[in-house]
Scaffold this motif. Structure first.
Motif, PDB file in Angstrom:
ATOM      1  N   CYS A 139      -1.676  -3.190   3.895  1.00  0.00           N
ATOM      2  CA  CYS A 139      -2.828  -3.517   3.054  1.00  0.00           C
ATOM      3  C   CYS A 139      -2.479  -3.695   1.583  1.00  0.00           C
ATOM      4  O   CYS A 139      -3.323  -4.146   0.805  1.00  0.00           O
ATOM      5  CB  CYS A 139      -3.894  -2.439   3.195  1.00  0.00           C
ATOM      6  SG  CYS A 139      -3.350  -0.834   2.581  1.00  0.00           S
ATOM      7  N   CYS A 164       1.604   0.274   0.808  1.00  0.00           N
ATOM      8  CA  CYS A 164       1.498   0.195   2.260  1.00  0.00           C
ATOM      9  C   CYS A 164       1.761  -1.254   2.694  1.00  0.00           C
ATOM     10  O   CYS A 164       1.153  -2.170   2.144  1.00  0.00           O
ATOM     11  CB  CYS A 164       0.092   0.627   2.664  1.00  0.00           C
ATOM     12  SG  CYS A 164      -0.303   0.357   4.400  1.00  0.00           S
ATOM     13  N   CYS A 185      -0.539   3.967   3.650  1.00  0.00           N
ATOM     14  CA  CYS A 185      -1.613   4.367   2.734  1.00  0.00           C
ATOM     15  C   CYS A 185      -2.429   5.532   3.259  1.00  0.00           C
ATOM     16  O   CYS A 185      -3.180   6.160   2.514  1.00  0.00           O
ATOM     17  CB  CYS A 185      -2.534   3.178   2.484  1.00  0.00           C
ATOM     18  SG  CYS A 185      -3.371   2.639   4.003  1.00  0.00           S
ATOM     19  N   CYS A 201      -4.936   0.637   9.023  1.00  0.00           N
ATOM     20  CA  CYS A 201      -3.571   0.101   8.922  1.00  0.00           C
ATOM     21  C   CYS A 201      -2.716   0.570  10.111  1.00  0.00           C
ATOM     22  O   CYS A 201      -1.862  -0.166  10.602  1.00  0.00           O
ATOM     23  CB  CYS A 201      -2.931   0.515   7.605  1.00  0.00           C
ATOM     24  SG  CYS A 201      -3.704  -0.312   6.206  1.00  0.00           S
TER      25      CYS A 201
END
Ligand SMILES: [Zn+2]
Length: 479
Positions: free
Chosen positions: A465, A462, A431, A436
């Motif tokens: 997340c 992603c 993302c 992340c």
């Protein structure tokens, strides 16, 4: 296999048993480096230095072909100068070595032993740059730098290492961006054609980019054990450093402007990459382009009449077109075979009385030990051909290894499973959020290697997340 050879081979750890120990064994047994009395500082022995000089010669020629000039900058940087660009100084602060005394007198200002030279180049340019007519300034320097690393390993991570650092300034952002890309492509081409190491080209995430850079581009290689190695980087700075160091020039409109800047570097680390990409349990395997000797002549039954004379005659003849060594020592042929295999010489030429009767010799490839009987009349064509074939198969084998150890993952569980059971590159979507990226490190032990220029679509979200993905990232465990 005679007993002497056995003894020599047993002296190094096998790759399967302990890859890291195998690596260290090769560095020492192939006589490339020695440890010094200061931790993390290495001695480059003649064989290691000869490999580095060949790397230097090829790169230097490539840099000059695109208009770059070599310069030499001072080794010490005043603290006040280093501090002018906050991000850079913060990025390097934990690794800087300081000089605080001049003889027996304390210095008024402490001096950094250069960890990299952006600041010195900017300071210099602020003195000498006046007009757009003087741009671009395309500089490079060959030198060593010091970074106080905690854990060290020959070539891969040492407190002092040798490198080249290219630094350029340009009139426009577009020109500087083109330079950044050109130099990255130069490194990639050198890695693949001359070092036979396939690389992934891409951009570093903000977390992994060079301190102070707007963008860092990288070439990433995969070692035999599946771990990643950053092989070279090329940075685009925009006009950030120019502003911090007050580097200006009178533009075409006669107004003062800030130039746009790049820097790019490749280091002795590439010798480590060569060892870990191509080497085997008998030692080093060197790509012909950088091998100190491309051919070693080993006389067989050297005491028989005429053998040494013939070997010397061949050495002289071959030296017209390859780097060649005649091993005229009184060691046994078996010992010599092992010794030169350890040192990774691409081709061995064996010549003895029986060969001489037939006007032939034996050529043995280091990588697959394939033997070819070649007429002595055909060496000028046979040797370059075999060297090229060896280089091609080194590259192909490294590529096969990389392809066999590259995985795609779509969920964090898949990533964790792959990371726990396999060694290699793991590709996922991302993302763009650093949280992340940190999660990948904390939960799967992976760092982002790059966002490859050659993107693939592995899905919409992603894996960390579940939010929409922006780009594909290659992750790995890095040296
Ligand atoms: Zn995310």
């Amino acid at each position: 296999m005679n007993t002497e050879k056995k003894k020599l081979v047993e002296a190094i750890t096998s790759q399967e048993e302990d890859f890291v120990q195998w690596y260290t064994d090769i560095c020492l047994k192939a006589e490339m480096v020695d440890y010094s009395s200061v931790k993390g500082f290495m001695v480059l022995r003649p064989y290691g230095q000869a490999i580095w000089e060949n790397i230097q010669a090829i790169l230097d020629k490539r840099f000059k072909a695109t208009g770059h000039e070599n310069v030499a900058m001072p080794v010490l940087i005043p603290e006040s100068l280093l501090k002018k660009e906050g991000e850079l100084v913060n990025g390097f602060a934990p690794e800087v070595a300081w000089v605080t005394m001049g003889g027996s007198e304390p210095l008024e200002e402490r001096l950094a032993v250069r960890p990299t030279s952006e600041t010195m180049f900017c300071d210099h340019w602020s003195h000498v740059l006046h007009s757009y007519r003087e741009l671009p300034m395309l500089y490079n320097q060959w030198c060593s730098v010091v970074r106080w690393e905690k854990t060290t390993r020959p070539f891969l991570r040492s407190r002092e290492f040798w490198w080249q650092e290219g630094h350029t300034i340009h009139e426009t952002a577009a020109e500087a961006e083109a330079e950044t890309e050109q130099q990255l492509n130069c490194y990639a081409d050198f890695a693949e054609k001359d070092l036979c190491i396939p690389v992934v080209k891409g951009r570093k995430t903000d977390k992994e980019k060079f301190a102070g850079a707007e963008a860092t581009y990288t070439i990433e290689g995969m070692m035999k054990d599946g771990k990643s190695l950053q092989c070279a980087t090329s940075h685009y700075f925009g006009d950030k450093f120019s502003r911090a160091y007050d580097v200006t020039f009178a533009g075409r409109d006669n107004k003062l402007q800030y130039p746009f800047q790049t820097s790019w570097g490749m280091t002795t680390r590439m010798i480590g990459a060569v060892i870990m990409t191509h080497g085997d349990d008998s030692g080093l395997i060197l790509p012909p382009a950088i091998a100190p000797y491309q051919v070693v002549i080993v006389p067989v039954a050297a005491h028989k009449p005429g053998v040494m004379e013939k070997a010397e005659e061949l050495r002289q003849r071959l030296s017209a077109f390859v780097r060649v060594k005649l091993d005229a020592s009184d060691n046994s042929p078996g010992w010599k075979f092992s010794q030169w295999e350890m040192k990774g010489v691409p081709l061995r030429l064996e010549i003895g009385p029986k060969d001489m009767e037939k006007n032939q010799c034996v050529l043995v490839r280091r990588d697959n030990r394939e033997k070819t009987f070649v007429s002595l009349d055909e060496l000028e064509t046979a040797i370059p051909r075999l060297l090229q074939e060896l280089a091609d198969s080194l590259y192909q084998n490294a590529l096969k290894n990389r392809e066999a150890h590259t995985y795609a993952a779509h969920t964090l569980d898949e990533v964790k499973e792959l990371s726990a059971t396999k060694s290699g590159f793991i590709k996922t979507m991302w993302c763009g959020d650093v949280a992340c990226e940190e999660k990948m490190k904390a939960e799967a032990g992976l760092s982002s290697r790059c966002m490859p220029f050659e993107q693939e679509n592995l899905g919409e979200v992603c894996p960390c997340c579940g939010r929409p993905a922006k780009t594909m990232v290659v992750w790995g465990k890095a040296y």
